[in-house]
Design a protein around this motif. Structure first.
Motif, PDB file in Angstrom:
ATOM      1  N   GLY A 143     102.414  14.373  38.163  1.00 27.76           N
ATOM      2  CA  GLY A 143     103.284  13.329  37.647  1.00 27.76           C
ATOM      3  C   GLY A 143     104.622  13.285  38.340  1.00 27.76           C
ATOM      4  N   ALA A 182     103.454   6.726  31.970  1.00 31.90           N
ATOM      5  CA  ALA A 182     103.374   8.142  31.599  1.00 31.90           C
ATOM      6  C   ALA A 182     102.442   8.334  30.416  1.00 31.90           C
ATOM      7  N   ILE A 221     103.597  13.282  32.951  1.00 26.32           N
ATOM      8  CA  ILE A 221     102.273  13.291  33.574  1.00 26.32           C
ATOM      9  C   ILE A 221     101.707  11.886  33.488  1.00 26.32           C
ATOM     10  N   GLY A 222     101.185  11.387  34.617  1.00 32.07           N
ATOM     11  CA  GLY A 222     100.673  10.021  34.620  1.00 32.07           C
ATOM     12  C   GLY A 222      99.970   9.679  35.920  1.00 32.07           C
ATOM     13  N   MET A 226     103.031   6.190  39.348  1.00 33.95           N
ATOM     14  CA  MET A 226     104.094   6.229  38.351  1.00 33.95           C
ATOM     15  C   MET A 226     105.469   6.411  38.997  1.00 33.95           C
TER      16      MET A 226
END
Length: 282
Positions: A143, A182, A221-222, A226
């Motif tokens: 992320g 996210a 986190i994504g 992102m």
């Protein structure tokens, strides 16, 4: 007759009377003032100056004495309050650790019971997905990491709130990351949920009612896009403007293999599932 003629005698007399009264009043005032002016000797002037300086010094000494006398009591109260805060924080940390241990035991017992049947395994998968999306389970993945820092204080400079990271800055970064896709976010190790609050109290930024210390690290986190989406957002643009104008630190970077801890706040007692298409309850 047309135009303005000469001033009527009555009006002129009134003007002359007013001018005379004004002149007499001013003259009498100056006369009184001149009568009161009596030459003062050098000794008298020094005596007056010394008296004024003595009174000023007495008032200043009284103020300093009161401050010095009250200082020990204030210091004792501050120290006692700090000890209470540290003790309460230590108890809270112990309670958080205890909750985490109990959660692990509950998850293990639940998994053992649900794993006995196909239906139970389906339920376990649904529970795991809900815990991950709501923040009540640890999340691992790639992320973005955003860091916000206060402007370094110059020697002798007056503390300026505008040069420090504010709770609204942290809120802007978090909301920008959510908007960029996210799936899990934490601030200085505090996992965010639908019940999380980011606010300030007495100059400190609180997340989940826990005071944090700068620099503030926001991890999310994504999806792979992102970082680019966040840097193109209005939130990132505003934070860059604050960094240029007020000198706060604002850094973004991609981060791999992050682990965000589970939230330690209490689970919600009630919840309503909203249909994403038409907004009707389901």
């Amino acid at each position: 007759m047309s135009g303005a003629g000469p001033t009527p005698p009555a009006a002129r007399n009134r003007l002359n009377l007013i001018e005379q009264l004004s002149a007499d009043a001013v003259a009498s005032d100056y006369a009184v003032a001149s009568d009161d002016r009596r030459p003062r000797s050098r000794r008298q002037q020094l005596l007056v100056a010394a008296t004024a300086a003595g009174l000023a010094g007495f008032v200043l000494a009284m103020g300093l004495s009161a401050r010095v006398l009250d200082a020990p009591a204030v210091d004792d109260q501050r120290a006692a309050l700090q000890e209470r805060i540290e003790a309460a924080t230590a108890l809270q940390d112990e309670a958080v650790e205890a909750v985490a241990r109990v959660r692990v035991d509950v998850e293990q017992a639940r998994a053992a019971n649900l794993d006995a049947s196909v239906k139970g395994r389906e339920i376990a998968e649904g529970i795991a997905a809900l815990e991950l999306s709501t923040g009540y389970a640890a999340a691992t993945g790639d992320g973005v990491r955003v860091t916000l820092r206060d402007k370094p204080a110059a020697d002798g400079a007056v503390d300026d709130e505008l040069t420090r990271v504010l709770d609204s800055d942290v809120q802007a970064a978090v909301n920008g990351l959510w908007s960029a896709g996210a799936e899990a976010v934490s601030v200085d190790g505090q996992r965010l949920t639908a019940q999380s609050a980011i606010r300030s109290a007495a100059g400190a930024i609180l997340v989940n009612y826990r005071p944090l210390q700068p620099p503030y690290t926001i991890e999310a986190i994504g999806p792979p896009a992102m970082l680019a989406d966040f840097e193109a957002s209005q939130a990132a643009s505003d934070l860059r403007g604050y960094a240029e104008q007020y000198g706060i630190g604002f850094d973004t970077q991609a981060a791999d293999g992050m682990t965000l801890p589970a939230a330690t706040m209490a689970l919600p007692d009630q919840a309503t599932v909203i249909d994403g298409e038409d907004g009707n309850d389901s």
